[in-house]
Design a protein around this motif. Sequence first.
Motif, PDB file in Angstrom:
ATOM      1  N   GLU A 125     -12.780  29.646 -14.771  1.00  0.00           N
ATOM      2  CA  GLU A 125     -13.197  28.939 -15.987  1.00  0.00           C
ATOM      3  C   GLU A 125     -14.433  29.597 -16.596  1.00  0.00           C
ATOM      4  O   GLU A 125     -14.499  29.811 -17.822  1.00  0.00           O
ATOM      5  CB  GLU A 125     -13.493  27.473 -15.656  1.00  0.00           C
ATOM      6  CG  GLU A 125     -13.854  26.624 -16.856  1.00  0.00           C
ATOM      7  CD  GLU A 125     -12.676  26.205 -17.722  1.00  0.00           C
ATOM      8  OE1 GLU A 125     -12.909  25.598 -18.777  1.00  0.00           O
ATOM      9  OE2 GLU A 125     -11.520  26.502 -17.345  1.00  0.00           O
ATOM     10  N   ARG A 146      -6.649  26.132 -10.730  1.00  0.00           N
ATOM     11  CA  ARG A 146      -6.823  25.889 -12.167  1.00  0.00           C
ATOM     12  C   ARG A 146      -5.523  26.236 -12.876  1.00  0.00           C
ATOM     13  O   ARG A 146      -5.065  27.372 -12.854  1.00  0.00           O
ATOM     14  CB  ARG A 146      -7.982  26.730 -12.720  1.00  0.00           C
ATOM     15  CG  ARG A 146      -8.402  26.309 -14.135  1.00  0.00           C
ATOM     16  CD  ARG A 146      -9.440  27.238 -14.716  1.00  0.00           C
ATOM     17  NE  ARG A 146      -8.857  28.525 -15.084  1.00  0.00           N
ATOM     18  CZ  ARG A 146      -9.194  29.233 -16.161  1.00  0.00           C
ATOM     19  NH1 ARG A 146     -10.114  28.784 -16.987  1.00  0.00           N
ATOM     20  NH2 ARG A 146      -8.629  30.397 -16.400  1.00  0.00           N
ATOM     21  N   LYS A 147      -4.915  25.257 -13.517  1.00  0.00           N
ATOM     22  CA  LYS A 147      -3.640  25.457 -14.199  1.00  0.00           C
ATOM     23  C   LYS A 147      -3.825  26.163 -15.540  1.00  0.00           C
ATOM     24  O   LYS A 147      -2.954  26.912 -15.983  1.00  0.00           O
ATOM     25  CB  LYS A 147      -2.941  24.110 -14.434  1.00  0.00           C
ATOM     26  CG  LYS A 147      -2.558  23.386 -13.154  1.00  0.00           C
ATOM     27  CD  LYS A 147      -1.877  22.065 -13.446  1.00  0.00           C
ATOM     28  CE  LYS A 147      -2.865  20.999 -13.891  1.00  0.00           C
ATOM     29  NZ  LYS A 147      -2.224  19.656 -13.997  1.00  0.00           N
ATOM     30  N   HIS A 148      -4.938  25.901 -16.194  1.00  0.00           N
ATOM     31  CA  HIS A 148      -5.203  26.447 -17.526  1.00  0.00           C
ATOM     32  C   HIS A 148      -6.696  26.295 -17.796  1.00  0.00           C
ATOM     33  O   HIS A 148      -7.404  25.562 -17.092  1.00  0.00           O
ATOM     34  CB  HIS A 148      -4.398  25.689 -18.592  1.00  0.00           C
ATOM     35  CG  HIS A 148      -4.566  24.191 -18.524  1.00  0.00           C
ATOM     36  ND1 HIS A 148      -5.711  23.536 -18.925  1.00  0.00           N
ATOM     37  CD2 HIS A 148      -3.729  23.224 -18.052  1.00  0.00           C
ATOM     38  CE1 HIS A 148      -5.588  22.240 -18.733  1.00  0.00           C
ATOM     39  NE2 HIS A 148      -4.394  22.023 -18.191  1.00  0.00           N
ATOM     40  N   ALA A 149      -7.170  26.980 -18.815  1.00  0.00           N
ATOM     41  CA  ALA A 149      -8.562  26.808 -19.226  1.00  0.00           C
ATOM     42  C   ALA A 149      -8.778  25.377 -19.688  1.00  0.00           C
ATOM     43  O   ALA A 149      -7.929  24.803 -20.379  1.00  0.00           O
ATOM     44  CB  ALA A 149      -8.898  27.780 -20.342  1.00  0.00           C
ATOM     45  N   ASP A 163     -13.676  32.706 -18.549  1.00  0.00           N
ATOM     46  CA  ASP A 163     -13.058  32.401 -19.846  1.00  0.00           C
ATOM     47  C   ASP A 163     -14.078  31.838 -20.835  1.00  0.00           C
ATOM     48  O   ASP A 163     -13.979  32.075 -22.043  1.00  0.00           O
ATOM     49  CB  ASP A 163     -11.907  31.413 -19.665  1.00  0.00           C
ATOM     50  CG  ASP A 163     -10.651  32.074 -19.103  1.00  0.00           C
ATOM     51  OD1 ASP A 163     -10.593  33.323 -19.080  1.00  0.00           O
ATOM     52  OD2 ASP A 163      -9.729  31.342 -18.682  1.00  0.00           O
TER      53      ASP A 163
END
Length: 345
Positions: A173, A117-120, A176
Motif C-alpha cells: 500500500e 492486500r486484494k487491491h489498493a 502505491d
Amino acid sequence: MSLLLPTTLVGSYTQPDWLIDRKRLGDRFPPRVRAKELWRVAPEWLEQAQDDATLLAIRDQEDAGLDIITDGEMRRESYSNRFATALEGVDIDNPGTALDRSGHPNPVPRVVGKIRRKHAVQVRDVEFLRAHTDRQIKITVPGPFTMAQQAQNDFYGSEAELAHDYAEAVNAEIRDLFAAGADVVQIDEPYMQARPEKAREFGIEVLNHALQGVEGKTAVHICFGYAAVIHARPAGYSFLPELCGCSAHQISIETAQSNLDCAVLETLPNKQIMLGVLDLSTNEVETPDVVAARIRRAFPYVPPERIIVAPDCGLKYLPREVAFGKMKAMADGARIVREELAGGN
C-alpha cells in the motif's frame, strides 16, 4: 521540507456533523470493524459527501496556515478499520473480540486465512488530495503491529507471523501511495505504546518489514490514545527509544497533555521529531504563545531543524471550530518561533 518547523496534522480532522453521527462516534471506542451505521449519508451518495468533506478539511488546513496537508481521514470511521477490513483473510461478517488499550473487549476483525492486500485501499484518497492542494501532502495507514493487536487470530501460529503478513500488505500500500503522489506516508502504531512487551519482541521487525524497499519520506505515530477516549496520561512513554532502530524518518510523539519530559527525545538522534504541541483533552484553544513555549521546550534535546510541529494526536473528536482554532494557533506559534530563530525579535 526546507522550511524550518513545518506544521502538519497527525492525520485526522473533525468530520462534519452532516457526514457522520458524531455523538454516536464519541460514545464508543474507535471501531475496529466496519461501523457503517455511523454515516448520515445514504450509501449511493457517501463517496461524493466524503469528497466534499475532504475539500473542507483541506481548505481549513490551508486557511490555518499548515504546511503539510492531510485528507483529514474524512472517509474513515476510525484510523485503522477501513484498511484492516479491506484485506483478504478477514471474516468481516463474523467479527472476533480483543481487548482495546483501556482493557475493554471490542469487536475486531477475525483472521480466518492468510492476510493479503486484494487491491489498493487509499490510492484514490491520495490522488484526490494531490489534485486539490499545491502544498506537500501526507497520508496515514495503520501499522502492522497495531492491526495484529486489533484482531482475533484464528489462523496463524503466532502473532508475529500475523503481523508480518500485515506488514507485507502495508508495504504494498505504501509503495502505491507514493506512486500516487504522497510526499509523506505515516504509519500509525499506537499499540506499540499500549503493548510495549510485545512491541519489543517483534514490533520493530514488522515495522521495518512494512518499510522495506520503500522510497519516500515516512513517519511513525505513537501515542497514548485519543484524549477523548483514553483520559489518563502516563508520565512518559513505555516504548520510544526503541524506534531509533526503525527505518522511518520521522517519529510522531505527544508532549502537550502529558507535559512530557522532552529529554527522552535525545534517545532518537537519527530521527526527525513530529512534536505534539496541542492538548486535545480540552476544548480550550491554546494561544500561539503557549504553542511557541511547547515548541521551545524541545530545543535543548532536538535542534529546530529536526522538528515538525503537530498536534498530540488526531483532531477527530473535537468540535470543528475548536479543531480549527487549535490548528491555527499551532501554525501561528510555529511562526513565532521561526521568526525568533531567524533573528526577527
